[in-house]
Design an enzyme around this catalytic site. Sequence first.
Site, PDB file in Angstrom:
ATOM      1  N   GLU A   1      -8.082   4.525   4.986  1.00 46.91           N
ATOM      2  CA  GLU A   1      -7.976   3.899   3.607  1.00 46.91           C
ATOM      3  C   GLU A   1      -7.966   4.898   2.505  1.00 46.91           C
ATOM      4  OE1 GLU A   1      -7.276   0.564   3.526  1.00 46.91           O
ATOM      5  OE2 GLU A   1      -7.907  -0.136   5.419  1.00 46.91           O
TER       6      GLU A   1
ATOM      7  N   HIS B   1      -3.318   3.361   5.151  1.00 46.00           N
ATOM      8  CA  HIS B   1      -3.453   2.190   4.339  1.00 46.00           C
ATOM      9  C   HIS B   1      -4.151   2.621   2.945  1.00 46.00           C
ATOM     10  CE1 HIS B   1      -3.077  -1.161   7.394  1.00 46.00           C
ATOM     11  NE2 HIS B   1      -3.135   0.004   8.249  1.00 46.00           N
TER      12      HIS B   1
ATOM     13  N   GLU C   1       0.863  -1.234   0.016  1.00 38.14           N
ATOM     14  CA  GLU C   1       0.161  -0.016   0.182  1.00 38.14           C
ATOM     15  C   GLU C   1       0.903   1.103   0.070  1.00 38.14           C
ATOM     16  OE1 GLU C   1      -3.147  -2.732   2.398  1.00 38.14           O
ATOM     17  OE2 GLU C   1      -2.459  -1.150   3.401  1.00 38.14           O
TER      18      GLU C   1
HETATM   19 ZN    ZN Z   1      -3.731  -2.250   4.587  1.00 35.41          ZN
END
Ligand code: ZN
Length: 377
Positions: free
Chosen positions: A337, A261, A171
């Site tokens: 995220e 992330h 990531e």
């Molecule tokens: Zn992750």
Amino acid sequence: MITIDAAFDSGNIEVRRITGADDIVLAIRRDHLSEFYQWFHFRLSGARGQAVTIRIVDLAGSAYPGGWPGYRAVMSSDRQHWARADTSYDPAADNGTLTIKMTPDSDQVWCAYFAPYSLERHHDLVARIGGAPGVQVDVLGHSLDGRPIDRIRIGDGPLQLWLYARQHPGESMAQWWMEGALERLVDAGDPAARALRAKATLHVVPNMNPDGSVRGHLRTNAAGVNLNREWAAPTATRSPEVLCVLDAMIASGVDGAMDVHGDEAIPHVFIADFEGIPSITDKQLALLADYKARLVRISPDFQTRRGYPPSGAGKANLTMSTNALAERFGCLAMTLEMPFKDNDDLPCPVQGWSPERSKALGRDCLAAFMEMLPDLR
Ligand code: ZN
């Protein structure tokens, strides 16, 4: 002659077959000692001016098959600017096939799952930020392969804020986010950064998993361990990367934390919450809602409609870092995220989600923290 290479920092690909520009068949190597695979990064040579068709096969068993529909690979001829390639996914062909088409305008083209962030660039970042006035860098511990886990400390206020990234090494957008946040934090002319530095001490771990990063892993360290499932009981033999960071967090205390992330499937930026922890308080829930509301106002790339379903009451997975920190410290601890694909509310046809947008989001997330500092403790 057309060749494919991946024996470099964060490289990952296996060549199945090359019979010509229109018949390049590749596969992704699994993370070492793990079943996970999804990250790829390779160099294509010798195809200048030719219409190239690359097929990456056997993707049905990848970590996130839902990450391939609607996804476009990134490519670059200068390794600075990453654009999206014409990409399609056929789940029925060769056990799941991603087809990438391009006509290179140079002898070499790099192609990857997302714009890579190399370990050399990590060291450049640590050196550059560490050289700014008032910044301290220390080594919290070492990875299984012996690489340092670097912590950058900025500011001298009483509130302890932790920002950390790349538990999942594939990531890479998470470290681009870090670069944006760190550049803002050391900008002497930025009033939000100055206020933050006066009121808080920021502990920044830009790369929690250097071994996985170099090895071209998606999700695990050198022992095939998913670090974001180690926070209940990290060990020196499985997860020293988590153990040393958690020890440092216990030493400093934590008033706020963000774990950065990327998500393979969901084409939006979102925050995964921690409301399922056993000791959840109304104050924690209010802080979480407040942070999200502020970030929505600050960044058009952030939203709250799409994301993971909330975990039920008491059902939170306490092996995951933000749940573990929210439970242990009673603080606001968030998992941010970013998409591998794009933010579908504000898409960019040329680049999709990009290093540049990741960096901008890093700067904006700091602004939201800055507004909330009086309430965090
Ligand atoms: Zn992750």
